[in-house]
Every structure is written in C-alpha cells, then in structure tokens.
Write a protein that holds these residues in place. Structure first.
Motif, short mmCIF file in Angstrom:
data_model
loop_
_atom_site.label_atom_id
_atom_site.label_comp_id
_atom_site.label_asym_id
_atom_site.label_seq_id
_atom_site.Cartn_x
_atom_site.Cartn_y
_atom_site.Cartn_z
N GLY A 93 0.77 -1.23 0.00
CA GLY A 93 0.00 0.00 0.00
C GLY A 93 0.81 1.28 0.00
O GLY A 93 0.25 2.35 0.23
N THR A 94 2.09 1.19 -0.28
CA THR A 94 2.95 2.37 -0.20
C THR A 94 3.43 2.81 -1.57
O THR A 94 4.02 2.00 -2.31
CB THR A 94 4.15 2.10 0.72
OG1 THR A 94 3.63 1.76 2.02
CG2 THR A 94 5.05 3.31 0.86
N PRO A 95 3.21 4.08 -1.92
CA PRO A 95 3.68 4.61 -3.20
C PRO A 95 5.21 4.56 -3.31
O PRO A 95 5.92 4.52 -2.31
CB PRO A 95 3.21 6.07 -3.19
CG PRO A 95 2.12 6.12 -2.17
CD PRO A 95 2.46 5.08 -1.16
N VAL A 96 5.69 4.60 -4.55
CA VAL A 96 7.12 4.51 -4.83
C VAL A 96 7.56 5.74 -5.62
O VAL A 96 6.90 6.15 -6.57
CB VAL A 96 7.44 3.24 -5.65
CG1 VAL A 96 8.92 3.17 -6.00
CG2 VAL A 96 7.01 1.99 -4.90
N TYR A 153 12.98 15.01 -5.07
CA TYR A 153 12.48 15.82 -3.95
C TYR A 153 11.04 16.27 -4.20
O TYR A 153 10.16 16.11 -3.35
CB TYR A 153 13.41 17.02 -3.76
CG TYR A 153 12.87 18.10 -2.87
CD1 TYR A 153 12.98 18.01 -1.48
CD2 TYR A 153 12.25 19.23 -3.40
CE1 TYR A 153 12.49 19.01 -0.66
CE2 TYR A 153 11.76 20.23 -2.58
CZ TYR A 153 11.88 20.11 -1.22
OH TYR A 153 11.38 21.10 -0.40
N LEU A 154 10.79 16.80 -5.39
CA LEU A 154 9.45 17.29 -5.72
C LEU A 154 8.43 16.15 -5.73
O LEU A 154 7.31 16.32 -5.24
CB LEU A 154 9.47 18.01 -7.07
CG LEU A 154 10.25 19.33 -7.10
CD1 LEU A 154 10.35 19.85 -8.52
CD2 LEU A 154 9.62 20.35 -6.18
N GLU A 155 8.81 15.00 -6.26
CA GLU A 155 7.87 13.87 -6.32
C GLU A 155 7.59 13.32 -4.92
O GLU A 155 6.46 12.91 -4.64
CB GLU A 155 8.39 12.78 -7.26
CG GLU A 155 8.48 13.19 -8.71
CD GLU A 155 7.15 13.58 -9.34
OE1 GLU A 155 6.08 13.40 -8.73
OE2 GLU A 155 7.18 14.06 -10.48
N ILE A 156 8.58 13.31 -4.05
CA ILE A 156 8.34 12.89 -2.66
C ILE A 156 7.39 13.86 -1.99
O ILE A 156 6.48 13.45 -1.27
CB ILE A 156 9.66 12.77 -1.87
CG1 ILE A 156 10.46 11.57 -2.36
CG2 ILE A 156 9.40 12.65 -0.37
CD1 ILE A 156 11.85 11.46 -1.79
N CYS A 157 7.57 15.15 -2.25
CA CYS A 157 6.67 16.15 -1.68
C CYS A 157 5.23 15.92 -2.15
O CYS A 157 4.29 15.98 -1.35
CB CYS A 157 7.12 17.56 -2.06
SG CYS A 157 8.62 18.10 -1.22
N VAL A 158 5.06 15.63 -3.42
CA VAL A 158 3.72 15.44 -3.99
C VAL A 158 3.09 14.15 -3.45
O VAL A 158 2.00 14.18 -2.87
CB VAL A 158 3.76 15.42 -5.53
CG1 VAL A 158 2.44 14.97 -6.11
CG2 VAL A 158 4.13 16.80 -6.06
N LEU A 159 3.76 13.02 -3.63
CA LEU A 159 3.16 11.75 -3.20
C LEU A 159 3.09 11.64 -1.68
O LEU A 159 2.16 11.08 -1.14
CB LEU A 159 3.94 10.55 -3.76
CG LEU A 159 3.66 10.18 -5.20
CD1 LEU A 159 4.41 8.91 -5.59
CD2 LEU A 159 2.19 9.99 -5.46
N GLY A 160 4.09 12.20 -0.99
CA GLY A 160 4.11 12.14 0.47
C GLY A 160 3.00 12.96 1.11
O GLY A 160 2.58 12.68 2.23
N TYR A 201 0.33 5.63 -8.40
CA TYR A 201 0.99 5.59 -7.09
C TYR A 201 2.51 5.53 -7.19
O TYR A 201 3.18 5.15 -6.23
CB TYR A 201 0.49 4.39 -6.30
CG TYR A 201 -1.01 4.32 -6.23
CD1 TYR A 201 -1.74 5.29 -5.55
CD2 TYR A 201 -1.71 3.31 -6.87
CE1 TYR A 201 -3.13 5.24 -5.50
CE2 TYR A 201 -3.09 3.24 -6.83
CZ TYR A 201 -3.79 4.22 -6.13
OH TYR A 201 -5.15 4.17 -6.10
N SER A 202 3.06 5.91 -8.33
CA SER A 202 4.50 5.82 -8.53
C SER A 202 4.98 6.96 -9.41
O SER A 202 4.29 7.36 -10.34
CB SER A 202 4.87 4.49 -9.20
OG SER A 202 4.33 3.41 -8.51
N ARG A 203 6.17 7.44 -9.10
CA ARG A 203 6.78 8.50 -9.92
C ARG A 203 8.25 8.14 -10.12
O ARG A 203 8.95 7.82 -9.15
CB ARG A 203 6.71 9.86 -9.23
CG ARG A 203 5.32 10.34 -8.88
CD ARG A 203 4.54 10.75 -10.12
NE ARG A 203 3.29 11.38 -9.75
CZ ARG A 203 2.17 10.72 -9.43
NH1 ARG A 203 2.17 9.43 -9.40
NH2 ARG A 203 1.07 11.35 -9.13
N PHE A 204 8.70 8.24 -11.36
CA PHE A 204 10.10 7.95 -11.69
C PHE A 204 10.67 9.10 -12.49
O PHE A 204 10.02 9.60 -13.41
CB PHE A 204 10.21 6.63 -12.46
CG PHE A 204 9.79 5.46 -11.62
CD1 PHE A 204 10.68 4.86 -10.74
CD2 PHE A 204 8.49 4.98 -11.68
CE1 PHE A 204 10.29 3.79 -9.94
CE2 PHE A 204 8.08 3.91 -10.90
CZ PHE A 204 8.99 3.31 -10.02
#
Length: 173
Positions: A123-126, A155-162, A142-145
């Motif tokens: 259940g955790t995004p990547v 950094y930006l993708e962690i901010c968005v998904l987090g 649920y994933s960004r690469f």
C-alpha cells in the motif's frame, strides 16, 4: 526456483507494532529505502545510497529509514536517517513498507524491482529513478520515476506523493 511475490506475506498491515515501537516516529513521515547494500559515500554505487543522503539533507522534517543487509561508510549521516539493518523476516519487511509514506528507489539499474512490487503490495507509493524495470511494472497513479541523478525532481515527487493521503488498502489490493 521460487522467484515470485507472495501476496499472502506482502500486503498492507494495519497492525505494525513490531516496527512502530522501534521507530518512534511521532508525527514525522517515513521515507523507506530498501537495498541489499548501502554506501552513501560512493556516488557511483549502482544502488544510489548517495542520493538518499542528499534527499535527507533537503528534507530534515522527514525520517529516512534504510533497510540494508550490508552498510558501509555511514559515519556522519544526517540525523534524520536511521539505519535498520537487515529485516529479520518478510513479515517485518511488510510492516516497514506498510508504515512508510513513500518508498524511495535510487538504483541506477533494476530488472523487475522486487522493492517496487513489495512496496505497492503493502500500500505504499514509490518514488525513484528511471532504472529500467521499476517504471515498467509500477502502478502509475501511485509511482513516480525521474531521470537518474535528478535529486531535485525526486524531492518534488516525494513532496507530492508524500502529501497525499492514499487509501493504502486500495493500493495493496
């Protein structure tokens, strides 16, 4: 040779007593990095430990947890990085994935990427670098690469998904 993902083991866990006691997160979000080896001083290391440290420096409000069978050159890590060591069981690893807000994949190259599959099953995004396999098997929602080495994009993708409040049970299913 068994080389599959057992969804009887890797699924979202509501009860995570084993890991939550040891983590003492408080209200901090957890970014999980699972790797066979962690070497943050070697920028050329294929598993990308260097980039975990760079992100931790940019995001002191988050807790970064490194689960690794082998670690070296780990002196002077930022205070928000915790070394877990090797997971003692698949159950413990599934609890760690279930606890995290995001799983971070910093590999330069990956084939299938068990980390990506296990994380999503729990259940955790990547968020990670484009490494070949992970982005081809991941659930897009649920994933960004991003391009390898682009710490700012990670950094930006962690901010968005987090910041999202995903239904982990839905992702897991």
């Amino acid at each position: 040779v068994y080389n599959g993902l057992d969804t009887n083991l890797f699924h979202y866990r509501e009860r995570r007593d084993v890991v939550e006691k040891r983590l003492a997160l408080g209200n901090r979000k957890l970014i999980l990095h699972v790797t066979p080896n962690f070497n943050p001083m070697d920028k050329s290391n294929i598993k990308g430990g260097y980039y975990v440290v760079e992100l931790a420096k940019k995001m002191p409000q988050l807790r970064f947890l490194v689960v690794a069978s082998f670690s070296e050159n780990t002196r002077n890590l930022p205070d928000n990085i915790q070394l877990w060591g090797k997971a003692s069981s698949q159950d413990e690893l599934a609890q760690l994935y279930s606890t995290a807000s995001v799983t971070l994949l910093t590999s330069k190259k990956e084939t299938f990427s068990m980390v990506t599959a296990e994380s999503l099953c729990c259940g955790t995004p990547v968020v990670g670098f484009k490494a070949g396999g992970p982005e081809s098997i991941a659930l897009e929602k649920y994933s960004r690469f991003v391009e390898y080495g682009n710490v700012e994009a990670l950094y930006l993708e962690i901010c968005v998904l987090g910041a999202e409040n995903f239904d982990k049970e839905l992702i897991s299913n």
